[in-house]
Design an enzyme around this catalytic site. Structure first.
Site, PDB file in Angstrom:
ATOM      1  N   ASP A  53       0.936  -1.263  -0.094  1.00  0.00           N
ATOM      2  CA  ASP A  53       0.489  -0.136   0.473  1.00  0.00           C
ATOM      3  C   ASP A  53       0.694   1.118  -0.435  1.00  0.00           C
ATOM      4  OD1 ASP A  53      -2.103   1.413  -0.197  1.00  0.00           O
ATOM      5  OD2 ASP A  53      -2.580   0.963   1.804  1.00  0.00           O
TER       6      ASP A  53
HETATM    7  C1  BGC Z   1      -5.062   3.512  -0.234  1.00  0.00           C
HETATM    8  C2  BGC Z   1      -5.401   2.887  -1.084  1.00  0.00           C
HETATM    9  C3  BGC Z   1      -4.658   2.881  -2.089  1.00  0.00           C
HETATM   10  C4  BGC Z   1      -3.285   3.587  -2.688  1.00  0.00           C
HETATM   11  C5  BGC Z   1      -3.301   3.317  -3.585  1.00  0.00           C
HETATM   12  C6  BGC Z   1      -3.906   4.383   0.020  1.00  0.00           C
HETATM   13  O1  BGC Z   1      -4.095   4.994   0.559  1.00  0.00           O
HETATM   14  O2  BGC Z   1      -4.934   3.085   1.473  1.00  0.00           O
HETATM   15  O3  BGC Z   1      -6.293   1.349  -0.846  1.00  0.00           O
HETATM   16  O4  BGC Z   1      -5.687   1.755  -3.362  1.00  0.00           O
HETATM   17  O5  BGC Z   1      -3.454   4.590  -1.416  1.00  0.00           O
HETATM   18  O6  BGC Z   1      -3.952   5.251  -4.172  1.00  0.00           O
END
Ligand code: BGC
Length: 757
Positions: A283
């Site tokens: 993530d």
């Molecule tokens: C979130 C994810 C997301 C990623 C990319 C993160 O902050 O937890 O769900 O896919 O960002 O944007």
């Protein structure tokens, strides 16, 4: 009584994951390519960066462009628009040594420009075909606009409504969430050969992200392996079985180790046991966060993440900055890097990017396929099916006549589509509720409107919840006065209240789920007018509606319904559609009940479900009943349903057999409608304590008014098995309660006992 236990393997056979691809051609291609790659280029494939400067400048001149030219980038996230993506892809293909195309990822969570309801809302439709169709439309739209990779489905089981990201998933039940996970993977990816219109899905957030303590985002998670395997892991596993191409690790700890660096989670469970064959991405910045978790300096945590089997680094730049050094110092081997690089290249190969790097830039199709009438119709239907009618004292459906007052801070804002819709295009003119009412009532009834109040009196809280989607603020006293004047002229009052759309989602935990002060006051004053009143509750999570349930005759949980929300609300409110949504997350009587979920374990001092009065030395609160206000599986219709004659084909079952549970469902009212019949099972005695009930099947059936249908569920050994404390899936002899009915309340369910021999 537990008689004996047999061990079933934890591992699954995963047809799609090991894959039906022409492996030889693929392997040969990748072997050949990798033989030409430098170490830096291999590490570059593991690097994922945000579009950043590209959004403000031309792709050719952006800071990211230089990184691409050096071969130090494998993928980009959040760049919207086929022309920008084409331009950036061109740099990768034409201005790098080997011309390896980039992956373009995007958070396509509930639609691309046609926005579907929030995932939590869609889950309340229990309509797997509809949800698959929604994912398929989202993929089709995104894949015209340069996107090859979507960060969905999010399948974190979420037992605590304080957690804002409950809005992004499918609620509290692992079985339903698992079925939805498979449907969404099918919708996004199709059969996995990625024909036109399909994209690679990314399962997230692996794992247990929904179990953070006190519903606080990014907070500590700590639980037994039996609990995680029984209550949380199934949806992830189901997505893997459905062939999901990639998996995103979560921010939280698992057994004290950040998921991104957990070899138990990634290498052992995901790859070894579940046979996941795709690639794993972190993530946002997760490798960097391992430092904050207190695991080590950036170089060491990068080593740990890579060794755990995490292939791609999202936005921490830890791999590009440290892996070479770690290799020189002997902390990792070149094989470790090769393994990760190979998995990323495989994804690109399977997506067809080496054949045509511009495959997803279909500018002409964008014009005709995105936000088409057909797609909007699907979104509108899904929105109407995902609302949940919580209460109706003979008020709904409303007639389109007389004077109708629409009042509330959510009544005239376009921000009712739902959080986490980064690709939404408000220029399309997504309707406010008021605009929807105007269309629906034109020439038939008079529409009156007043904002009535702010979201809450605390301007700072409203602003924090707005997150770039500011809603108008006025003087609460003046707004109230105006609303009461307007309402006094109406025959019926419809209140549009609740949270701002960005009050749920990431980093949007709430310590109180009670209604906001000025909204509660407005509702009380409107009620005092003594007119028929309907509450439309907008929220991305269960909120507390206790006073409302006692004082307001009709309550509809709208959630946030996507780009077609306004028309869909009208469809249901005025009876063109019959509500059919059923809750997938429990609604508490008060915030202090959280985490609140129906499939909890029994305590040693249980109180009968639904007991209203306090009993000393039993499991109960002094000041509130145990049960939820509205339970999992609950939802009303404009008709009524009866359940009768539950029979089992046999009251005994062998461990390699199965039986049938049959029940008659009757539409006892006078509207044709959908009903979701639910099968729950309770293992009465087992070697570890088992939940009071667990959903094990459901059927969504359409019954005409007056129609009866006998439906049948097959009860299989898998439904009776569970994970014990040794991570073994076991099937233990003994008695099981088999329960079928319209929701998860004891009093709603027909019951029979099955003995497993
Ligand atoms: C979130 C994810 C997301 C990623 C990319 C993160 O902050 O937890 O769900 O896919 O960002 O944007």
């Amino acid at each position: 009584m537990k008689i004996s236990g047999i061990a079933l393997p934890l591992a699954i056979s995963c047809a799609m994951a090991t894959c039906a691809f022409a492996q030889n051609g693929e392997d040969r291609f990748i072997d050949d390519l990798m033989s030409k790659m430098t170490l830096e280029e291999k590490i570059g494939q593991l690097n994922l960066l945000p579009s950043g400067t590209i959004q403000t400048g031309l792709g050719q001149n952006s800071g990211v462009a230089e990184t691409i030219r050096k071969g130090e980038l494998g993928a980009i996230l959040s760049l919207k628009g086929a022309s920008s993506i084409r331009e950036v892809q061109k740099i990768a293909v034409e201005q790098t040594r080997l011309g390896i195309p980039l992956l373009f990822g995007m958070d396509v969570i509930h639609g691309y420009e046609t926005i579907f309801p929030l995932p939590i809302a869609m889950s309340c439709s229990w309509d797997l075909e509809g949800i698959e169709n929604a994912a398929s439309i989202s993929a089709a739209e995104a894949s015209t606009d340069g996107i090859s990779w979507v960060y969905s489905p999010m399948v974190d089981v979420a037992p605590d409504a304080r957690w804002g990201r409950i809005s992004e998933g499918n609620g509290e039940d692992p079985f339903l969430s698992g079925e939805i996970a498979s449907a969404m993977v099918r919708g996004y990816q199709g059969d996995g050969t990625y024909p036109k219109g399909k994209v690679m899905a990314c399962l997230k957030h692996y794992a247990l992200y929904g179990a953070g303590e006190s519903g606080l985002d990014y907070n500590t998670v700590d639980m037994s392996h039996a609990r995680m395997l029984n209550q949380f892991m199934l949806p992830y596993r189901k997505a893997v079985e459905a062939g999901v191409g990639s998996v995103m690790t979560s921010f939280n700890l698992v057994d004290g180790v950040p998921a991104t660096g957990s070899d138990w989670l990634v290498d052992h469970l995901l790859r070894e046991m579940w046979k996941f064959g795709g690639f794993v991405v972190t993530d946002y910045g997760s490798i960097g966060e391992m430092v904050n978790h207190g695991i080590g300096e950036i170089q060491d945590v990068a080593v740990q993440a890579l060794k755990a089997g995490t292939d791609m680094d999202m936005c921490a730049e830890a791999y590009v900055k440290t892996l070479k050094k770690s290799l020189e110092e002997g902390k990792i081997t070149e094989q470790d890097i090769d393994k990760a690089c190979r998995r990323v290249l495989k994804a690109k190969y399977r997506l067809g990017l080496f054949d045509d790097p511009y495959k997803f830039c279909r500018e002409d199709d964008f014009k005709t396929e995105v936000y088409s009438d057909k797609n909007r119709q699907s979104a509108r239907k899904m929105a109407s099916e995902s609302m949940v009618l919580l209460k109706n004292d003979n008020i709904l459906p409303l007639e389109k006549k007389g004077a109708i007052a629409l009042i509330g801070p959510l009544a005239d804002t376009p921000y009712i589509i739902g959080t986490w819709a980064v690709t939404a295009n408000y220029k399309r003119g997504y309707s406010t509720l008021k605009e929807g009412f105007e269309r629906a009532l034109k020439g038939k009834a008079e529409l009156l409107y007043a904002q009535g109040c702010n979201i809450c009196s605390d301007a700072a809280l409203q602003e924090a919840g707005a997150f770039y989607r500011a809603m108008p603020r006025g003087d609460d006293e003046a707004l109230l006065k105006e609303a009461l004047e307007v309402a006094s002229r109406a025959d019926v009052i419809v209140c549009a209240m609740g949270e701002e759309q960005e009050m749920s989602g990431e980093s949007s935990s709430r310590a109180s789920l009670e209604p906001f002060d000025v909204q509660a006051r407005l509702l009380r004053e409107l009620k005092a007018l003594g007119k028929p009143i309907v509450l439309l509750n907008f929220s991305g999570r269960p909120t507390v509606l206790t006073w409302e349930s006692e004082n307001i005759p009709a309550i509809m949980q709208v959630w946030f319904g996507g780009s077609e929300c306004a028309d869909a609300v009208c469809d249901v409110l005025f009876g063109d559609s019959v509500p059919c949504g059923k809750l997938t997350a429990s609604f508490p009587r008060t915030t202090g009940q959280e985490p609140l979920y129906y499939n909890h374990l029994p305590t040693g001092r249980p109180l009968p479900e639904g007991e209203k009065s306090f009993t000393k030395f039993k499991t109960n609160y002094l000041d509130v009943r145990n049960d939820p206000l509205y339970c999992f599986g609950y939802g009303l219709s404009y008709t009524t349903f009866g359940y009768s004659d539950l029979t089992l084909s046999s009251s005994q079952m062998s461990k390699d057999g199965s039986i049938k549970a049959e029940i008659t469902v009757t539409n006892t009212g006078n509207r044709d409608a959908w009903e979701v019949a639910q099968l729950y099972i309770h293992d009465i005695y087992a070697s570890i304590s088992r939940p009071v009930k667990e959903l094990k099947g459901f059927q969504r059936i359409y019954l005409k008014a007056g129609e009866s249908r006998r439906i049948s569920f097959e009860v299989t050994p898998d439904m009776l098995s569970f994970y014990n404390n040794k991570e073994e899936k076991v099937l233990e002899s003994g008695d099981f309660e088999i329960m079928v009915g319209p929701d998860s309340r004891d009093s709603s369910l027909r019951k029979a006992v099955l003995t497993l021999e």
